[in-house]
Write a protein that holds these residues in place. Structure first.
Motif, PDB file in Angstrom:
ATOM      1  N   LEU A  17       0.828  -1.197   0.000  1.00 27.53           N
ATOM      2  CA  LEU A  17       0.000   0.000   0.000  1.00 27.53           C
ATOM      3  C   LEU A  17       0.868   1.255   0.000  1.00 27.53           C
ATOM      4  O   LEU A  17       0.599   2.215  -0.727  1.00 27.53           O
ATOM      5  N   ARG A  18       1.929   1.243   0.781  1.00 28.25           N
ATOM      6  CA  ARG A  18       2.836   2.387   0.841  1.00 28.25           C
ATOM      7  C   ARG A  18       3.492   2.638  -0.511  1.00 28.25           C
ATOM      8  O   ARG A  18       3.586   3.779  -0.974  1.00 28.25           O
ATOM      9  N   SER A  19       3.941   1.564  -1.148  1.00 33.02           N
ATOM     10  CA  SER A  19       4.575   1.704  -2.465  1.00 33.02           C
ATOM     11  C   SER A  19       3.593   2.243  -3.499  1.00 33.02           C
ATOM     12  O   SER A  19       3.957   3.087  -4.335  1.00 33.02           O
ATOM     13  N   ALA A  20       2.353   1.765  -3.456  1.00 35.53           N
ATOM     14  CA  ALA A  20       1.341   2.247  -4.399  1.00 35.53           C
ATOM     15  C   ALA A  20       1.049   3.731  -4.164  1.00 35.53           C
ATOM     16  O   ALA A  20       0.900   4.505  -5.114  1.00 35.53           O
ATOM     17  N   ALA A  21       0.992   4.144  -2.906  1.00 37.44           N
ATOM     18  CA  ALA A  21       0.752   5.556  -2.599  1.00 37.44           C
ATOM     19  C   ALA A  21       1.912   6.421  -3.081  1.00 37.44           C
ATOM     20  O   ALA A  21       1.708   7.507  -3.633  1.00 37.44           O
ATOM     21  N   GLU A  22       3.127   5.948  -2.883  1.00 38.24           N
ATOM     22  CA  GLU A  22       4.299   6.696  -3.341  1.00 38.24           C
ATOM     23  C   GLU A  22       4.327   6.834  -4.861  1.00 38.24           C
ATOM     24  O   GLU A  22       4.760   7.852  -5.404  1.00 38.24           O
ATOM     25  N   ALA A  23       3.846   5.798  -5.553  1.00 39.93           N
ATOM     26  CA  ALA A  23       3.859   5.796  -7.016  1.00 39.93           C
ATOM     27  C   ALA A  23       2.661   6.516  -7.625  1.00 39.93           C
ATOM     28  O   ALA A  23       2.573   6.656  -8.853  1.00 39.93           O
ATOM     29  N   GLY A  24       1.713   6.953  -6.785  1.00 36.18           N
ATOM     30  CA  GLY A  24       0.511   7.600  -7.307  1.00 36.18           C
ATOM     31  C   GLY A  24      -0.419   6.627  -8.006  1.00 36.18           C
ATOM     32  O   GLY A  24      -1.158   7.006  -8.922  1.00 36.18           O
ATOM     33  N   ASP A  25      -0.403   5.377  -7.568  1.00 26.48           N
ATOM     34  CA  ASP A  25      -1.191   4.305  -8.182  1.00 26.48           C
ATOM     35  C   ASP A  25      -2.544   4.223  -7.482  1.00 26.48           C
ATOM     36  O   ASP A  25      -2.741   3.401  -6.582  1.00 26.48           O
ATOM     37  N   TRP A  26      -3.502   5.069  -7.910  1.00 27.64           N
ATOM     38  CA  TRP A  26      -4.795   5.108  -7.251  1.00 27.64           C
ATOM     39  C   TRP A  26      -5.582   3.808  -7.388  1.00 27.64           C
ATOM     40  O   TRP A  26      -6.222   3.380  -6.410  1.00 27.64           O
ATOM     41  N   VAL A  70      -5.359   4.001   6.441  1.00 30.11           N
ATOM     42  CA  VAL A  70      -5.211   5.458   6.447  1.00 30.11           C
ATOM     43  C   VAL A  70      -3.888   5.853   7.090  1.00 30.11           C
ATOM     44  O   VAL A  70      -3.162   6.718   6.577  1.00 30.11           O
ATOM     45  N   THR A  71      -3.545   5.222   8.205  1.00 29.09           N
ATOM     46  CA  THR A  71      -2.287   5.523   8.872  1.00 29.09           C
ATOM     47  C   THR A  71      -1.100   5.229   7.961  1.00 29.09           C
ATOM     48  O   THR A  71      -0.108   5.969   7.940  1.00 29.09           O
ATOM     49  N   THR A  72      -1.194   4.160   7.185  1.00 33.96           N
ATOM     50  CA  THR A  72      -0.113   3.804   6.265  1.00 33.96           C
ATOM     51  C   THR A  72       0.053   4.852   5.180  1.00 33.96           C
ATOM     52  O   THR A  72       1.165   5.286   4.881  1.00 33.96           O
ATOM     53  N   THR A  73      -1.043   5.296   4.582  1.00 31.63           N
ATOM     54  CA  THR A  73      -0.945   6.234   3.469  1.00 31.63           C
ATOM     55  C   THR A  73      -0.682   7.673   3.930  1.00 31.63           C
ATOM     56  O   THR A  73      -0.036   8.438   3.218  1.00 31.63           O
ATOM     57  N   MET A  74      -1.141   8.047   5.126  1.00 30.64           N
ATOM     58  CA  MET A  74      -0.949   9.430   5.569  1.00 30.64           C
ATOM     59  C   MET A  74       0.512   9.725   5.872  1.00 30.64           C
ATOM     60  O   MET A  74       0.919  10.886   5.944  1.00 30.64           O
ATOM     61  N   SER A  75       1.328   8.677   6.021  1.00 31.25           N
ATOM     62  CA  SER A  75       2.757   8.873   6.253  1.00 31.25           C
ATOM     63  C   SER A  75       3.543   8.966   4.952  1.00 31.25           C
ATOM     64  O   SER A  75       4.774   8.996   4.971  1.00 31.25           O
ATOM     65  N   VAL A  76       2.836   9.003   3.814  1.00 26.04           N
ATOM     66  CA  VAL A  76       3.479   9.082   2.496  1.00 26.04           C
ATOM     67  C   VAL A  76       3.123  10.431   1.870  1.00 26.04           C
ATOM     68  O   VAL A  76       2.091  10.571   1.208  1.00 26.04           O
ATOM     69  N   PRO A  77       3.952  11.468   2.051  1.00 25.46           N
ATOM     70  CA  PRO A  77       3.617  12.785   1.491  1.00 25.46           C
ATOM     71  C   PRO A  77       3.438  12.776  -0.016  1.00 25.46           C
ATOM     72  O   PRO A  77       2.650  13.565  -0.550  1.00 25.46           O
ATOM     73  N   ALA A  78       4.134  11.874  -0.710  1.00 28.93           N
ATOM     74  CA  ALA A  78       4.038  11.825  -2.168  1.00 28.93           C
ATOM     75  C   ALA A  78       2.650  11.440  -2.648  1.00 28.93           C
ATOM     76  O   ALA A  78       2.328  11.601  -3.837  1.00 28.93           O
ATOM     77  N   ALA A  79       1.794  10.930  -1.735  1.00 27.58           N
ATOM     78  CA  ALA A  79       0.446  10.533  -2.126  1.00 27.58           C
ATOM     79  C   ALA A  79      -0.484  11.723  -2.320  1.00 27.58           C
ATOM     80  O   ALA A  79      -1.532  11.598  -2.964  1.00 27.58           O
ATOM     81  N   GLU A  80      -0.121  12.887  -1.801  1.00 24.81           N
ATOM     82  CA  GLU A  80      -1.049  14.023  -1.823  1.00 24.81           C
ATOM     83  C   GLU A  80      -1.458  14.462  -3.229  1.00 24.81           C
ATOM     84  O   GLU A  80      -2.664  14.669  -3.474  1.00 24.81           O
ATOM     85  N   PRO A  81      -0.532  14.600  -4.194  1.00 24.55           N
ATOM     86  CA  PRO A  81      -0.974  14.998  -5.543  1.00 24.55           C
ATOM     87  C   PRO A  81      -1.963  14.015  -6.154  1.00 24.55           C
ATOM     88  O   PRO A  81      -2.920  14.425  -6.811  1.00 24.55           O
ATOM     89  N   MET A  82      -1.733  12.732  -5.953  1.00 20.66           N
ATOM     90  CA  MET A  82      -2.666  11.720  -6.450  1.00 20.66           C
ATOM     91  C   MET A  82      -4.043  11.919  -5.840  1.00 20.66           C
ATOM     92  O   MET A  82      -5.068  11.907  -6.551  1.00 20.66           O
ATOM     93  N   ARG A 116     -11.347  11.475  -0.332  1.00 16.76           N
ATOM     94  CA  ARG A 116     -11.489  12.673   0.502  1.00 16.76           C
ATOM     95  C   ARG A 116     -10.964  12.414   1.919  1.00 16.76           C
ATOM     96  O   ARG A 116     -10.316  13.280   2.526  1.00 16.76           O
ATOM     97  N   VAL A 117     -11.247  11.242   2.443  1.00 20.09           N
ATOM     98  CA  VAL A 117     -10.756  10.904   3.781  1.00 20.09           C
ATOM     99  C   VAL A 117      -9.231  10.798   3.775  1.00 20.09           C
ATOM    100  O   VAL A 117      -8.556  11.303   4.688  1.00 20.09           O
ATOM    101  N   LEU A 118      -8.677  10.164   2.763  1.00 20.25           N
ATOM    102  CA  LEU A 118      -7.224  10.018   2.693  1.00 20.25           C
ATOM    103  C   LEU A 118      -6.537  11.366   2.497  1.00 20.25           C
ATOM    104  O   LEU A 118      -5.460  11.607   3.053  1.00 20.25           O
ATOM    105  N   LEU A 119      -7.154  12.260   1.719  1.00 19.90           N
ATOM    106  CA  LEU A 119      -6.580  13.590   1.552  1.00 19.90           C
ATOM    107  C   LEU A 119      -6.656  14.364   2.865  1.00 19.90           C
ATOM    108  O   LEU A 119      -5.695  15.059   3.255  1.00 19.90           O
TER     109      LEU A 119
END
Length: 315
Positions: A24-33, A53-65, A80-83
């Motif tokens: 999940l962390r790798s997918a968030a970093e890669a912008g793989d929605w 949510v805790t896993t993805t909120m620690s990945v700042p690179a996920a925000e643009p996605m 919306r919740v993840l953002l």
């Protein structure tokens, strides 16, 4: 090797226990929605979703996605919740982890700006989905950060608990709010833990709230006075009973919470000096660890390794 040289250093990466976290962390970093949203489609319980949510909120690179998904689909959930969770993370990062007295006016202003943006998203989600447990959980965090007070935090918790009464992540957050450092009292915190554990069934995870509460008191008092407090009458037995009815009960099941729970009991028994009981939890962990509550030490890895090696050698 650990600082004692007797065993490897503990592994604090959640992916060591839960490979899903790494994927999940790798997918968030890669912008793989599609991959990220696929995970949340499979996470069904509130505690599973809060883990995601805790896993993805620690990945700042996920925000643009996440911004792109929300712009494309304005009412998309969980985007919306993840953002919102990203905004919560940014706000608390600006504040830092120290006591309020050490936080500057500019830090508070920056924190509040991000938390208000999170609130804007989450208010809409909870209005449309009153049973959205993760959105209410995040709103407990924003309430605390924005200083909205005990009554508002309890109101939000009660709204959540009406649909999800056993949501441990939310209970942990309200426990923080009820502690003196956030404007509460130890009487209120103890009463809330009793409320949660009394409502739990054998094997439910709520027993971990007992050592969490006592570790908060240890932290407030400091290592020496806190250690004396933990060794006071009845506390060891209360924590042991909480372990027996939760993480050590045959009915205990926790897909993503068991590392934090056993880490918490291990730390509490270590500080009490009950090495045999601490060793039980360290053995279950098998070299894994969670950031909390070991982050209460200046060097969590060294502290965990020291207490683990001592417990396993003598317990």
């Amino acid at each position: 090797m650990s600082s004692t040289g007797t065993a490897p250093a503990p592994v604090f990466d959640p992916a060591a226990a839960f490979p899903e976290a790494g994927v999940l962390r790798s997918a968030a970093e890669a912008g793989d929605w599609p991959t990220v949203s696929g995970f949340f489609a499979r996470f069904t319980s509130p505690d599973e979703r809060s883990f995601g949510v805790t896993t993805t909120m620690s990945v700042p690179a996920a925000e643009p996605m996440l911004r792109a998904v929300v712009e494309r689909e304005p009412r998309a959930e969980p985007a919306r919740v993840l953002l919102a969770a990203q905004y919560v993370q940014r706000g608390w990062t600006i504040r830092g982890t120290g006591p309020a007295a050490g936080v500057s006016r500019d830090q508070f202003a920056g924190m509040h700006e991000w938390l208000r943006q999170a609130e804007h998203l989450l208010i809409d989600v909870t209005a449309r989905e009153p049973a959205n447990a993760v959105a209410w959980w995040l709103r407990l965090i924003t309430a605390r950060g924005l200083g909205l007070g005990q009554s508002e935090a309890r109101r939000r918790y009660d709204r959540l608990a009406a649909h999800h009464p056993g949501f441990l992540a939310a209970q942990r957050n309200l426990l923080q709010q009820l502690s003196p450092k956030w404007g509460g009292s130890w009487d209120a915190a103890h009463a809330f833990v009793r409320e949660c554990t009394a409502a739990a069934r054998p094997g439910d995870p709520q027993g971990v709230l007992v050592p969490e509460l006592y570790l908060e008191r240890w932290l407030e008092l400091g290592p020496e006075a806190g250690g004396d407090f933990l060794r006071g009458p009845g506390i060891r037995e209360e924590i042991a009973a909480a372990a027996a009815t939760s993480v050590l009960h045959p009915a205990y099941r926790s897909r993503f919470g068991w590392v934090v729970a056993h880490s918490t009991f291990a730390m509490a028994f270590s500080l009490i000096g009950d090495l045999p009981r601490a060793a039980v939890h360290f053995r279950v962990l098998g070299g894994r660890a969670s950031e909390g509550p070991w982050h209460y030490f200046p060097d969590p890895v060294a502290a965990h390794a020291r207490h683990r090696d001592r417990a396993l050698a003598k317990g």
